[in-house]
Design a protein around this motif. Sequence first.
Motif: not given
Ligand SMILES: Cc1cc2nc3c(=O)[nH]c(=O)nc-3n(C[C@H](O)[C@H](O)[C@H](O)COP(=O)(O)OP(=O)(O)OC[C@H]3O[C@@H](n4cnc5c(N)ncnc54)[C@H](O)[C@@H]3O)c2cc1C
Length: 569
Positions: A317, A60, A330-331, A131, A194
Amino acid sequence: MSRQFAPYPFEATRHAARMPPLEHGDEAQHHAVVVVGAGPVGFCTAIGLAQQGVPVVLLEADESVCFGSRAICISRRSLQILQRLGALPGFMRHGLPWTGGRSFYRGEQVLHFTMPQDANQKLPPMLNLAQYRIEQILLERAQELSDLIDIRWQTRVTSLQARDDGVDLIVRTPTGAYRMHTDWLVAADGGRSTVREALGLKLQGTSYEGRYVIVDIRMKSARPTERPAYFDPPCNPGSTVLVHKQPDDVWRIDYQLREGEDPEEAVLPHNVLPRVQSLLDMMGETADWAPIWTGLYKANALTLDRYHHGHVLLAGDAAHLVPIFGVRGANSGIDDADNLAWKLALVARGAASPQLLASYSHERVAAAHENLAHGRKSTEFMAPPDFAFELMRTAVLGLAGRHPGLRPLINPRQTSAICYRDSPLNAWPERSAAFAAGPVPGQVLPECPLTLADGSEGHITDLLRGGFTALWFTDTGPVPETLQAWARLWNHRGARCTICTLARAGGAHADAVDHTGRLFDLYGAQSGSLLLVRPDGHVLARWLDVPLPVALAEAGTAMQALLQPEDVG
Ligand SMILES: Cc1cc2nc3c(=O)[nH]c(=O)nc-3n(C[C@H](O)[C@H](O)[C@H](O)COP(=O)(O)OP(=O)(O)OC[C@H]3O[C@@H](n4cnc5c(N)ncnc54)[C@H](O)[C@@H]3O)c2cc1C
């Protein structure tokens, strides 16, 4: 372009970076699986792998769980997954469950929607939780598995080299950089991945022009947890506004910028605060309130065309960006993690061929297209992309109050469980066709209350323990020895397999009893029916009234095809 006004009612712990033992800049230990990104998807993947006995390093870049306003709505399907991951109690303790919402057009209520909720359900259709809290609960669950999950904070992947048999990574920490080697890499590093960039992969799809201001405020209110949506409201004409109640007296307000509004100006306090006040006045909220956080959001509907690239798997994402309307970000990422973890665990343990991972990409890309189709429709209804759409929307909103037939067009299409209808793993469709009801191969198990063997009240999803499950429907109870021998054989071959007997009310010696009398009809099952269920709760195959030796021989072929896809003609 975000601004913090006041602290959230949550304090994130800051975690120090840690260097592993190095030899000339290389980490001495070679890893089976490295997951990049400790967001919801990275945590769920790591926990899923660890529960299957596979050691994981979770990298992370940041020093803590996320901050600010991001995902807040967690679906029933995600809660079912989180239950299997051992994280459900924290979600139920902190979250606010809800079942529906209302849409208003210029002050008139034009829709009251409810999400599927009946007496069979164990979990609410939706639960609101910020979150940062979601990640904190997952972090605590990962810490319980610390003998298998090695979390490295402040460790950013800066580059990587994909090899035929694994991946080499360069990571940077505040105290220095080092090189790591892993057999498998899961990229859960978010929208600006990345790993995705390093592989030269491009997301494809639509990026919307519309901008939304996201505001979190603190306010005490007895208003129930539901989702009001205001189209063209008197307090903010020409805009669309969504309101969500969160735990700890936090409220999330999303409103669309009107055409021509400058986003940088729009997020300044002197523009945001009066708009929030006029919304609260319109809603009849009179309590004191204070802003916590504001940010800007722009909807994207994008995906990669493949999530499996050699020894790199992309999830969440990093693999797809889904508009937030319909809450599928996120779901859907949690669903990716659930699909991937058991498959990668089977491969990492040597019980399955790496070919199995192609099905991860096949199933989850199809799911992303379904999620994106819904997300696009919801986004375009929030902010019509052209004049013709705008006219149609105005007509629908104007007429829906008096014409119920039009209301489904306003429905926000909240996320629900995806069926892997065209999955290459689905087996014996001709046998499935004999059922008049129940889940087809690719579908998740419909929920149903049962009395468990210890006499406690439970549900059918409580019977899923992370491996394959053979559900044997019976009038009486005892498991036939041939079925037990079948499970022993597949356990011996490395595929964890459990048998569960489901007896009609009054049946003895069963793992669960259908005390409501609803189960057999819901599943279209009869005494002697067999369902083979994947570790992620999707049905693999089912047999209605086939002699058990025949059904087990066919189930064996299905398992063989799943574990060794290249062996099947
Ligand atoms: C305003 C808003 C509202 C939302 N509402 C909803 C909702 O109600 N329900 C829902 O399902 N989704 C919602 N989403 C979407 C949801 O937030 C994302 O889909 C979710 O966070 C994706 O999870 P993830 O783990 O794929 O990515 P992230 O949550 O983006 O996590 C990625 C992680 O990787 C780390 N990282 C990045 N690059 C590197 C690297 N090079 N090396 C090591 N670590 C790294 C980051 O620091 C981060 O901790 C919302 C998004 C936004 C912006």
